[in-house]
Scaffold this motif. Structure first.
Motif, mmCIF file in Angstrom:
data_model
loop_
_atom_site.group_PDB
_atom_site.id
_atom_site.type_symbol
_atom_site.label_atom_id
_atom_site.label_comp_id
_atom_site.label_asym_id
_atom_site.label_seq_id
_atom_site.Cartn_x
_atom_site.Cartn_y
_atom_site.Cartn_z
ATOM 1 N N ARG A 26 0.836 -1.199 0.000
ATOM 2 C CA ARG A 26 0.000 0.000 0.000
ATOM 3 C C ARG A 26 0.871 1.249 0.000
ATOM 4 O O ARG A 26 0.589 2.216 -0.698
ATOM 5 C CB ARG A 26 -0.868 -0.039 1.251
ATOM 6 C CG ARG A 26 -2.242 0.511 1.039
ATOM 7 C CD ARG A 26 -2.953 0.573 2.358
ATOM 8 N NE ARG A 26 -3.245 1.963 2.604
ATOM 9 C CZ ARG A 26 -4.475 2.451 2.645
ATOM 10 N NH1 ARG A 26 -5.489 1.655 2.511
ATOM 11 N NH2 ARG A 26 -4.665 3.732 2.841
ATOM 12 N N ALA A 50 1.446 4.128 -3.093
ATOM 13 C CA ALA A 50 1.083 5.514 -2.786
ATOM 14 C C ALA A 50 2.159 6.462 -3.318
ATOM 15 O O ALA A 50 3.252 6.027 -3.674
ATOM 16 C CB ALA A 50 0.934 5.680 -1.279
ATOM 17 N N PRO A 51 1.854 7.754 -3.358
ATOM 18 C CA PRO A 51 2.877 8.727 -3.776
ATOM 19 C C PRO A 51 4.170 8.599 -2.977
ATOM 20 O O PRO A 51 5.250 8.884 -3.493
ATOM 21 C CB PRO A 51 2.193 10.072 -3.510
ATOM 22 C CG PRO A 51 0.750 9.786 -3.664
ATOM 23 C CD PRO A 51 0.555 8.395 -3.144
ATOM 24 N N ARG A 84 6.413 6.217 -4.803
ATOM 25 C CA ARG A 84 6.914 6.829 -6.038
ATOM 26 C C ARG A 84 8.065 7.775 -5.721
ATOM 27 O O ARG A 84 9.108 7.757 -6.371
ATOM 28 C CB ARG A 84 5.758 7.580 -6.687
ATOM 29 C CG ARG A 84 6.098 8.230 -7.993
ATOM 30 C CD ARG A 84 4.833 8.746 -8.650
ATOM 31 N NE ARG A 84 4.197 9.786 -7.868
ATOM 32 C CZ ARG A 84 2.868 9.971 -7.803
ATOM 33 N NH1 ARG A 84 2.049 9.183 -8.452
ATOM 34 N NH2 ARG A 84 2.370 10.945 -7.070
ATOM 35 N N THR A 118 6.621 -1.935 -13.123
ATOM 36 C CA THR A 118 6.271 -0.520 -13.082
ATOM 37 C C THR A 118 4.942 -0.410 -12.375
ATOM 38 O O THR A 118 4.005 -1.115 -12.688
ATOM 39 C CB THR A 118 6.167 0.043 -14.502
ATOM 40 O OG1 THR A 118 5.347 -0.840 -15.263
ATOM 41 C CG2 THR A 118 7.524 0.143 -15.138
ATOM 42 N N HIS A 119 4.917 0.468 -11.421
ATOM 43 C CA HIS A 119 3.724 0.529 -10.580
ATOM 44 C C HIS A 119 2.677 1.441 -11.180
ATOM 45 O O HIS A 119 2.347 2.472 -10.641
ATOM 46 C CB HIS A 119 4.095 0.985 -9.183
ATOM 47 C CG HIS A 119 4.997 0.017 -8.508
ATOM 48 N ND1 HIS A 119 4.543 -0.910 -7.620
ATOM 49 C CD2 HIS A 119 6.316 -0.201 -8.640
ATOM 50 C CE1 HIS A 119 5.559 -1.649 -7.222
ATOM 51 N NE2 HIS A 119 6.645 -1.237 -7.823
ATOM 52 N N VAL A 120 2.196 1.064 -12.327
ATOM 53 C CA VAL A 120 1.178 1.876 -12.968
ATOM 54 C C VAL A 120 -0.171 1.507 -12.385
ATOM 55 O O VAL A 120 -0.602 0.364 -12.468
ATOM 56 C CB VAL A 120 1.160 1.631 -14.490
ATOM 57 C CG1 VAL A 120 0.214 2.606 -15.150
ATOM 58 C CG2 VAL A 120 2.546 1.768 -15.058
ATOM 59 N N ARG A 121 -0.798 2.474 -11.783
ATOM 60 C CA ARG A 121 -2.116 2.196 -11.231
ATOM 61 C C ARG A 121 -3.177 2.611 -12.222
ATOM 62 O O ARG A 121 -3.070 3.649 -12.855
ATOM 63 C CB ARG A 121 -2.294 2.925 -9.904
ATOM 64 C CG ARG A 121 -1.639 2.157 -8.775
ATOM 65 C CD ARG A 121 -2.363 2.400 -7.500
ATOM 66 N NE ARG A 121 -2.164 3.790 -7.061
ATOM 67 C CZ ARG A 121 -2.659 4.251 -5.927
ATOM 68 N NH1 ARG A 121 -3.361 3.471 -5.146
ATOM 69 N NH2 ARG A 121 -2.455 5.490 -5.579
ATOM 70 N N ARG A 122 -4.150 1.790 -12.356
ATOM 71 C CA ARG A 122 -5.240 2.134 -13.261
ATOM 72 C C ARG A 122 -5.892 3.426 -12.804
ATOM 73 O O ARG A 122 -6.089 3.653 -11.610
ATOM 74 C CB ARG A 122 -6.269 1.006 -13.270
ATOM 75 C CG ARG A 122 -5.841 -0.178 -14.104
ATOM 76 C CD ARG A 122 -6.290 -1.478 -13.481
ATOM 77 N NE ARG A 122 -5.230 -2.122 -12.707
ATOM 78 C CZ ARG A 122 -5.114 -2.045 -11.394
ATOM 79 N NH1 ARG A 122 -5.950 -1.366 -10.694
ATOM 80 N NH2 ARG A 122 -4.140 -2.643 -10.754
ATOM 81 N N SER A 123 -6.211 4.284 -13.763
ATOM 82 C CA SER A 123 -6.874 5.533 -13.376
ATOM 83 C C SER A 123 -8.272 5.198 -12.877
ATOM 84 O O SER A 123 -8.982 4.391 -13.468
ATOM 85 C CB SER A 123 -6.935 6.488 -14.563
ATOM 86 O OG SER A 123 -7.092 5.750 -15.755
#
Ligand SMILES: Nc1ncnc2c1ncn2[C@@H]1O[C@H](COP(=O)(O)OP(=O)(O)OP(=O)(O)O)[C@@H](O)[C@H]1O
Ligand SMILES: [Mg+2]
Lengths: 313, 301
Positions: free
Chosen positions: A165, A169-170, A173, A307-312
């Motif tokens: 989690r 989160a930012p 990143r 790559t921690h691309v989170r779905r929009s």
């Protein structure tokens, strides 16, 4: 070994793997997220183990502490103590080049080990601490082992979930950005030193927790248990092999390396005594060779960071 | 320097294009006082004093090795100057950390792209905005709603910037895999993710294709006029300097050679001499050729 014996052995292994998984997750916060080279994992593990022991074990004449507090309190104290030790180390070294941290952590871990060996008033020197309570310790042996297995892996799951989690989160990143390019991260307004300290302390607290989980499982601790080879070295290999930057990789690495490490012990124990002593080095060699192979063919480990691309949303 | 203190309105600029009387006399936004940056015995920046007025686009030119990038590094806080003082927006910032300067509205790009290679292109931009609540360790647990809201805004802003830079198709690539020119665009994109007062652009045009270059110039002008960004622009592309910059400062060997409008600087014999001083580098020769070309054009007109 009969079936029951084998099962008991498997449970025992399972608990130890869980403890290593915690260590590996803690190191992943430091190295995987923040790029901090902690070469003193054993030190934070030891602090957690001894602190929890001292908080919960019965008093011994001529020694201080031994407060017989609940195990939960001991675990909390273990995390806090490891974090407290990490704070000054990080504060002093994190502003310098990364190798300073490595040297400082090796040094501090060694100091902690020597203090624990020689000091009698608190840690009991080489005799260590015994009579440490275990949660579910009153159950019949098999059930008690099984319950502790559940507890250990419960902790692994909770820590894993919380870290995932955090990483998504930012905060995660930003940490990865600092790891990737310190200069650019600072130019983008990130307080590099303070954030590294944060990751260092967080990772150390998790290592302290691992120490506490270990000590209540073994019900006793001596300075022998905090061998840098067995703790620091193996945990590093677990993380690198599993895939640093990836929490699942950290856990997978712990499983694989510990299974290889302990099953090779089963094999070498059967060898004649004069070869058996040398076989120990072969085990280290085999682990080292495995690391070489993985780094050659999968340099980012078995489960790379991704790559921690989170779905929009 | 007399006059009214420079007033800045950080919060309004997102919504409306502020109409400011830029030409009124204000305090300098950036003021360098005798800055020296020495590496061992070598003075890469050797006693630079200058003022940057708010609302300007100041060009910074000079031959290779003149100390332009080093000056940026000192202004942005990557290096502590050997001597001298830096004032920004009415405050002395000489001893502040880089990130503290960023939060005061001083943003820089790098000549050699400093992307975060293992973050995606989108993440590279999303990481930039200051004071994101989700960057606090516990905010994600105690105020997840606020974190998610800000995150959605930041994401949208990043997507818009990527669309402008024509990088949408590589949004989810690792930034380390971008081409050199794309990385330079990403550098510029970062400055668009902030509420900057002063942006230091170090050769934004190098390696960027012509069409996009014109758009870049336009965007810099828009940011300057409507968003009230002040720029210092290092460029070897003299066309871009002429189009955008007033004043222009020429540096050589760590010192400010001359400051003035483009024509004045271009026609100053010391400038040509500085460039001719070391003809070995093709980039320098190209720059000189450009200056001469412009001169001929002007002569014909
Ligand atoms: N960290 C450093 N250590 C030692 N010398 C340096 C350092 N940084 C820059 N220099 C020297 O300072 C001088 C100025 O370099 P700088 O990068 O500022 O030039 P520049 O004007 O940006 O040139 P270019 O147009 O080629 O980018 C060069 O001679 C360089 O070698
Ligand atoms: Mg330069």
């Amino acid at each position: 070994m009969d079936t029951l014996g084998l099962l008991n052995y498997a449970i025992f292994m399972g608990v130890l793997i869980g403890i290593y998984a915690l260590l590996s997750l803690g190191l992943n916060v430091q190295w995987g997220y923040a790029g901090l080279f902690n070469a003193g994992v054993a030190g934070f593990f030891a602090v957690g183990a001894y602190l929890s022991a001292l908080f919960t074990a019965p008093p011994v004449p001529d020694r201080i502490m031994g407060w017989e507090l609940p195990t939960g309190v001991g675990w909390f104290a273990a995390m806090a103590a490891a974090a407290l030790i990490a704070w000054p180390i990080g504060k002093v070294t994190l502003r310098f080049r990364s190798d300073y941290l490595a040297i400082a952590t090796i040094g501090v871990a060694e100091i902690i080990r020597l203090v624990l060996r020689t000091e009698d008033l608190l840690s009991g020197g080489v005799r260590g601490i015994t009579g440490i309570p275990r949660p579910f310790g009153d159950l019949p042996y098999e059930w008690s082992q099984l319950a502790y297995l559940g507890l250990t892996w419960g902790m692994v799951v909770v820590i894993y979930w919380a870290l995932e989690r955090q990483l998504a989160a930012p905060w995660g990143r930003m940490m990865r950005a600092i790891r990737e390019n310190e200069l650019a991260a600072a130019a983008m307004g990130k307080n590099v030193e303070a954030r590294r300290l944060e990751a260092f302390i967080l990772g150390a607290a998790i290592m302290g927790l691992a120490g506490a989980v270990y000590v209540h499982f073994m019900r006793a601790i001596t300075p022998e248990a905090i061998d840098p080879m067995m703790v620091t070295f193996l945990v590093w290999i677990m993380l690198i092999l599993g895939g640093s930057g990836n929490n699942r990789g950290a856990i997978l690495g712990a499983v694989i390396i510990w299974v290889i490490w302990s099953s090779s012990e089963l094999l070498t124990d059967r060898l004649p005594a004069e070869i058996a002593t040398q076989a120990k080095y072969i085990r280290v060699f085999v682990i080292g060779l495995m690391l070489q192979l993985v780094l050659r063919w999968r340099p980012e480990g078995l489960l790379p960071e991704g790559t921690h691309v989170r779905r929009s949303s | 320097m007399s006059g009214k203190p420079h007033s800045h309105r950080c919060c309004a600029r997102d919504n409306i294009a502020p109409v400011v009387a830029k030409r009124e006399r204000t305090m300098a936004l950036l003021e360098l006082e005798n800055l020296v940056m020495a590496f061992g015995g070598f003075r890469a920046v050797d006693g630079v004093s200058l003022k940057v007025e708010p609302g300007t686009i100041t060009g910074l030119i000079g031959p290779n090795g003149a100390g332009k990038t080093t000056l940026f590094n000192v202004i942005a806080g990557a290096y502590q100057p050997t001597a001298g003082r830096i004032r920004f927006d009415g405050e002395e910032i000489t001893r502040l950390r880089t990130d503290e300067r960023f939060h005061r509205g001083l943003v820089r790009t790098f000549q050699i792209p400093h992307e975060f290679p293992r973050l995606t292109v989108l993440e590279n931009l999303m990481v930039v905005p200051p004071k994101q609540p989700g960057e606090q360790l516990w905010a994600n647990w105690f105020t997840p709603g606020e974190v998610a809201r800000t995150e959605a805004e930041v994401r949208q802003k990043a997507i818009d910037v990527l669309a402008f830079l024509e990088l949408t198709h590589v949004m989810n690539e690792r930034a380390g895999n971008l081409s050199g020119g794309q990385k330079k665009l990403l550098e510029l994109g970062r400055t668009m993710m902030t509420n900057a007062k002063l942006v230091l652009l170090d050769e934004p045009a190098a390696g960027v294709n012509r069409t996009l270059l014109r758009k870049l110039e336009e965007k810099i002008q828009i940011l300057n006029r409507e968003w009230n960004y002040t720029f210092i622009l290092i460029e070897h592309d003299m066309e871009m300097i002429e189009k955008l910059c007033d004043p222009v400062i020429c540096m050589a060997e760590g010192k400010v050679l001359i400051e003035g409008d483009f024509a004045t600087v271009r026609n100053d014999p010391r400038v040509l001499e500085a460039y001719l001083g070391e003809t070995v580098h093709p980039e320098v020769e190209a720059a000189i050729a450009e200056i001469e070309e412009l001169e001929i054009e002007e002569g014909n007109a």
